[in-house]
Write a protein that holds these residues in place. Structure first.
Motif, PDB file in Angstrom:
ATOM      1  N   ARG A   1       0.846  -1.177   0.000  1.00 39.66           N
ATOM      2  CA  ARG A   1       0.000   0.000   0.000  1.00 39.66           C
ATOM      3  C   ARG A   1       0.887   1.233   0.000  1.00 39.66           C
ATOM      4  O   ARG A   1       1.912   1.280   0.664  1.00 39.66           O
ATOM      5  N   ILE A   2       0.500   2.228  -0.779  1.00 39.73           N
ATOM      6  CA  ILE A   2       1.225   3.483  -0.785  1.00 39.73           C
ATOM      7  C   ILE A   2       0.506   4.426   0.158  1.00 39.73           C
ATOM      8  O   ILE A   2      -0.682   4.681  -0.001  1.00 39.73           O
ATOM      9  N   GLU A   3       1.239   4.921   1.129  1.00 39.90           N
ATOM     10  CA  GLU A   3       0.611   5.741   2.154  1.00 39.90           C
ATOM     11  C   GLU A   3       0.322   7.157   1.677  1.00 39.90           C
ATOM     12  O   GLU A   3      -0.547   7.818   2.201  1.00 39.90           O
ATOM     13  N   HIS A   4       1.055   7.587   0.714  1.00 43.32           N
ATOM     14  CA  HIS A   4       0.985   9.001   0.356  1.00 43.32           C
ATOM     15  C   HIS A   4      -0.045   9.228  -0.751  1.00 43.32           C
ATOM     16  O   HIS A   4       0.075   8.677  -1.830  1.00 43.32           O
ATOM     17  N   PRO A   5      -1.052  10.060  -0.480  1.00 44.34           N
ATOM     18  CA  PRO A   5      -2.013  10.356  -1.538  1.00 44.34           C
ATOM     19  C   PRO A   5      -1.381  11.316  -2.537  1.00 44.34           C
ATOM     20  O   PRO A   5      -0.834  12.343  -2.157  1.00 44.34           O
ATOM     21  N   ILE A   6      -1.456  10.961  -3.780  1.00 45.20           N
ATOM     22  CA  ILE A   6      -0.799  11.768  -4.803  1.00 45.20           C
ATOM     23  C   ILE A   6      -1.685  12.949  -5.166  1.00 45.20           C
ATOM     24  O   ILE A   6      -2.855  12.794  -5.496  1.00 45.20           O
ATOM     25  N   ALA A   7      -1.096  14.122  -5.106  1.00 40.61           N
ATOM     26  CA  ALA A   7      -1.862  15.363  -5.253  1.00 40.61           C
ATOM     27  C   ALA A   7      -2.694  15.372  -6.532  1.00 40.61           C
ATOM     28  O   ALA A   7      -3.869  15.739  -6.520  1.00 40.61           O
TER      29      ALA A   7
ATOM     30  N   PRO B   1      -3.537   6.131  -9.047  1.00 36.47           N
ATOM     31  CA  PRO B   1      -2.456   6.531  -9.955  1.00 36.47           C
ATOM     32  C   PRO B   1      -2.390   5.564 -11.121  1.00 36.47           C
ATOM     33  O   PRO B   1      -2.610   4.370 -10.963  1.00 36.47           O
TER      34      PRO B   1
ATOM     35  N   LEU C   1      -0.847   3.351 -14.270  1.00 35.22           N
ATOM     36  CA  LEU C   1       0.300   2.435 -14.335  1.00 35.22           C
ATOM     37  C   LEU C   1       0.962   2.455 -15.701  1.00 35.22           C
ATOM     38  O   LEU C   1       1.774   1.606 -16.002  1.00 35.22           O
TER      39      LEU C   1
ATOM     40  N   ASP D   1       3.109  17.854 -20.567  1.00 34.62           N
ATOM     41  CA  ASP D   1       1.864  18.198 -19.893  1.00 34.62           C
ATOM     42  C   ASP D   1       2.056  18.310 -18.395  1.00 34.62           C
ATOM     43  O   ASP D   1       1.256  18.900 -17.704  1.00 34.62           O
ATOM     44  N   ASP D   2       3.144  17.727 -17.928  1.00 33.76           N
ATOM     45  CA  ASP D   2       3.319  17.609 -16.491  1.00 33.76           C
ATOM     46  C   ASP D   2       3.646  18.941 -15.848  1.00 33.76           C
ATOM     47  O   ASP D   2       4.696  19.518 -16.089  1.00 33.76           O
TER      48      ASP D   2
ATOM     49  N   ILE E   1       5.572  18.646  -9.861  1.00 37.24           N
ATOM     50  CA  ILE E   1       4.847  18.220  -8.683  1.00 37.24           C
ATOM     51  C   ILE E   1       5.813  17.976  -7.552  1.00 37.24           C
ATOM     52  O   ILE E   1       7.013  17.924  -7.752  1.00 37.24           O
ATOM     53  N   SER E   2       5.276  17.807  -6.380  1.00 35.28           N
ATOM     54  CA  SER E   2       6.126  17.688  -5.223  1.00 35.28           C
ATOM     55  C   SER E   2       6.947  16.411  -5.312  1.00 35.28           C
ATOM     56  O   SER E   2       6.499  15.402  -5.832  1.00 35.28           O
TER      57      SER E   2
ATOM     58  N   ARG F   1       7.719  14.319  -3.182  1.00 35.72           N
ATOM     59  CA  ARG F   1       7.158  13.175  -2.475  1.00 35.72           C
ATOM     60  C   ARG F   1       6.049  12.507  -3.295  1.00 35.72           C
ATOM     61  O   ARG F   1       5.911  11.290  -3.312  1.00 35.72           O
ATOM     62  N   ASP F   2       5.289  13.327  -3.972  1.00 34.93           N
ATOM     63  CA  ASP F   2       4.299  12.789  -4.893  1.00 34.93           C
ATOM     64  C   ASP F   2       4.969  11.895  -5.919  1.00 34.93           C
ATOM     65  O   ASP F   2       4.511  10.795  -6.218  1.00 34.93           O
TER      66      ASP F   2
ATOM     67  N   ALA G   1       6.010   8.692  -4.409  1.00 34.18           N
ATOM     68  CA  ALA G   1       4.873   7.808  -4.226  1.00 34.18           C
ATOM     69  C   ALA G   1       4.465   7.199  -5.557  1.00 34.18           C
ATOM     70  O   ALA G   1       4.152   6.009  -5.657  1.00 34.18           O
ATOM     71  N   ARG G   2       4.486   8.030  -6.579  1.00 28.94           N
ATOM     72  CA  ARG G   2       4.094   7.550  -7.898  1.00 28.94           C
ATOM     73  C   ARG G   2       5.068   6.494  -8.409  1.00 28.94           C
ATOM     74  O   ARG G   2       4.671   5.450  -8.925  1.00 28.94           O
TER      75      ARG G   2
ATOM     76  N   ALA H   1       6.931   4.607  -6.616  1.00 24.93           N
ATOM     77  CA  ALA H   1       6.755   3.408  -5.804  1.00 24.93           C
ATOM     78  C   ALA H   1       5.517   2.636  -6.250  1.00 24.93           C
ATOM     79  O   ALA H   1       5.520   1.410  -6.329  1.00 24.93           O
ATOM     80  N   TRP H   2       4.482   3.362  -6.559  1.00 25.58           N
ATOM     81  CA  TRP H   2       3.247   2.729  -7.043  1.00 25.58           C
ATOM     82  C   TRP H   2       3.527   1.951  -8.326  1.00 25.58           C
ATOM     83  O   TRP H   2       3.148   0.793  -8.476  1.00 25.58           O
TER      84      TRP H   2
ATOM     85  N   LEU I   1       6.583   5.501   2.880  1.00 25.71           N
ATOM     86  CA  LEU I   1       5.418   5.652   2.016  1.00 25.71           C
ATOM     87  C   LEU I   1       4.884   4.296   1.594  1.00 25.71           C
ATOM     88  O   LEU I   1       3.739   4.181   1.159  1.00 25.71           O
TER      89      LEU I   1
END
Lengths: 327, 327
Positions: free
Chosen positions: A69-75, A97, A99, B15-16, B19-20, B22-23, B26-27, B29-30, B65
């Motif tokens: 599980r990824i703890e951090h919600p992606i903005a 997110p 893939l 387009d990006d 972003i932070s 940490r985002d 998380a991305r 890692a996802w 995360l």
DNA sequence: TTACGATCTGAGCATTTGCTCATTTCATGG
DNA sequence: CCATGAAATGAGCAAATGCTCAGATCGTAA
């Protein structure tokens, strides 16, 4: 649906307590993921070959013993959720997110949805959840962790007997019920009747009537959504012939929920196929309907369902969310 | 805490919006864990170099995360839990799979304990949890997922001011409170008084008296356990001088809970050091006490606490459980 | 402005990992 | 009793990964 039964070879002991078939896999996975040990170290720790250690870890992953599980919600996803709610008047939205292109959207969506459902099922207050079926829900329930939801009731929105007379649709609600220990009420009749007489017969059956009543009074419906392309689930699973599919498309059908087909505006088609579904057509009353679905193939169907106000909540992925909003 | 502000650098990317970091982690890692993409693919997907992708994934892991959980309960551990309960009359026991010799037992224990505590905190019924302190609890709370426990109260069993006047012990209950959004009642005085006058003074302070009362009426206490070897937390943290430690050991001290030292039978020592702790001595009333602890160094202390009936529930690891049972 | 320190970035390299293939083991059926 | 096929096992190898080092970048202070 592939029904890959684990080739159990219960040669004598019915009881599957072979000292450690998957215990060892779980242990290897624990050492690898939690302990951060290398495969060599795991092998040494467990007294096995490095090779075997590698296979055990791989197996643990593939058998779903590992839950990441990824703890951090992606903005960006939060922003998309907000946008979806605003755009389509949803009460709830969840965006996983993405893939990337080549991957089945479900692979990301299911592990993302599962924890949310776990939370829903964790509600102390007893509730009735009405469930659809399909590959999406099947994949999600596989990702679901066992939580105690024994105070809830699960009821199926749709018959559980496929055209080939198999009860394959039993699976989804059964698996949900197993996971959360809840009483479940499948609708034990064919998904669709062949004519109106049969339809009335089915609906008059006490247990069907009871299930339909329970479903209509549910606190929340959780459904998948089907496209009407050449890969339409209704066609693939044998509910529709190729000709029927073509005809329904010609009549404007772009998607379906629980087998009920609707047009691009999210209006249910007035068509014999549609009228002979034994199950419940959502939305029913003021029951909120949460829909799970993502991917290019479902885009048109989702868009229509959203426009028609058929659903109140949406689980989808980043790519689909963007596409829906930009339309 | 590094508060790295995202440095906007919108050059030619498509387009990006930037972003932070940490985002992005998380991305990445996802994509890595959930999507199973290779770092090259992640790099391509995110439009970054593969090294960066690698670093992002590594960072996501190190920053917590990522949360990995093994779904399969290992039979051997279940058996040990049963044995612990039977042997020591515990009402509850949890045994985490071991991680092998060279690894800090906490590394395995903490991620194992955290989900259990999450469940405890998920209880709908408002409860009062009394908390100890220490490295063990600190590590566990770091692993805790944010769950809504705002109906509960957290109260400290022990003062929060260290001998050097720092309030480092504040941390544990604070962090728990942050994680579960609960009201918290630290005991805002030194851990130990220097003499009886001071002790009475501290205890007579209204907020201290209130905290002590609340703690005594708690529904559950969650504590760590300290050894009395040369690495005794009480000594390392400056509560005891080397001489005092030696003396206390000579008096039979083998372990401590919340700074209260007990002998090999689990009887609290009658000793000035022990009598000047401002906090609460567990067990208090009929409050159940759950203790978290594992490792060779804590073995004697755990054994004593179990023999003396100081604790009702135990979180430990496989190695420690085996050692406790075989003694 | 320039200098400095801390962080970020990319390349190279050693280690680790995952995969394929040939071989062994095991259980079932002839 | 052996034959057969499926699964498990181990070796070898290519790919992926993690780590270190040197240079680049950015913010801060002089």
């Amino acid at each position: 649906m592939t029904q890959a039964k684990p080739q159990a070879k219960p040669k004598g002991n019915v009881d599957d307590t072979d000292i450690s078939p998957r215990d060892l896999a779980a242990r290897a996975a624990w050492l690898s993921f939690v302990g951060g040990l290398t495969q060599d170290q795991i092998a040494q720790e467990l007294g096995i070959s490095r090779q075997r250690a590698q296979r055990l870890v791989a197996r643990a992953s593939s058998e779903g013993l590992i839950r990441v599980r990824i703890e951090h919600p992606i903005a960006e996803c939060l922003e998309l959720e907000r946008a979806l709610k605003a755009r389509f008047g949803l009460t709830a939205a969840w965006v996983s997110p993405g893939l990337g292109a080549g991957v089945d959207p479900l692979q990301g969506l299911a592990p993302f949805v599962a924890p949310v459902l776990e939370r829903l099922f964790s509600s102390e207050e007893p509730k009735v959840f009405a469930l659809g079926t399909g590959r999406t829900l099947k994949t999600v329930v596989d990702q679901l962790r066992a939580v105690d939801g024994s105070r809830h009731k699960l009821v199926s929105l749709i018959g559980n007997v496929a055209p080939d007379s198999s009860a394959s649709f039993y699976e989804v609600i059964m698996r949900f019920a197993e996971k959360i220990q809840a009483r479940h009420y499948p609708m034990s009749v064919p998904v669709a009747a062949r004519d109106d007489v049969e339809l009335n017969l089915y609906r008059s059956l006490p247990h069907v009537a009871a299930s339909r009543e329970l479903a209509k009074s549910a606190d929340l419906a959780i459904v998948g959504i089907g496209q009407m392309g050449d890969d339409a689930p209704l066609y693939v699973d044998g509910f529709l012939t190729a000709d029927e599919l073509t005809a329904l498309r010609a009549s404007g059908g772009v998607g379906e929920i629980c087998g009920h087909i609707f047009d691009v505006e999210g209006r249910y088609l007035d068509h014999p196929v549609n009228d002979r579904m034994v199950g419940v057509r959502v939305p029913e009353g003021d029951m909120p309907v949460y829909c799970i679905g993502a991917g290019a193939s479902k885009l048109a169907a989702l868009n229509a369902a959203l426009r028609g106000g058929l659903i109140d909540g949406l689980f989808t992925d980043e790519w689909t969310a963007k596409a829906l909003i930009s339309q």
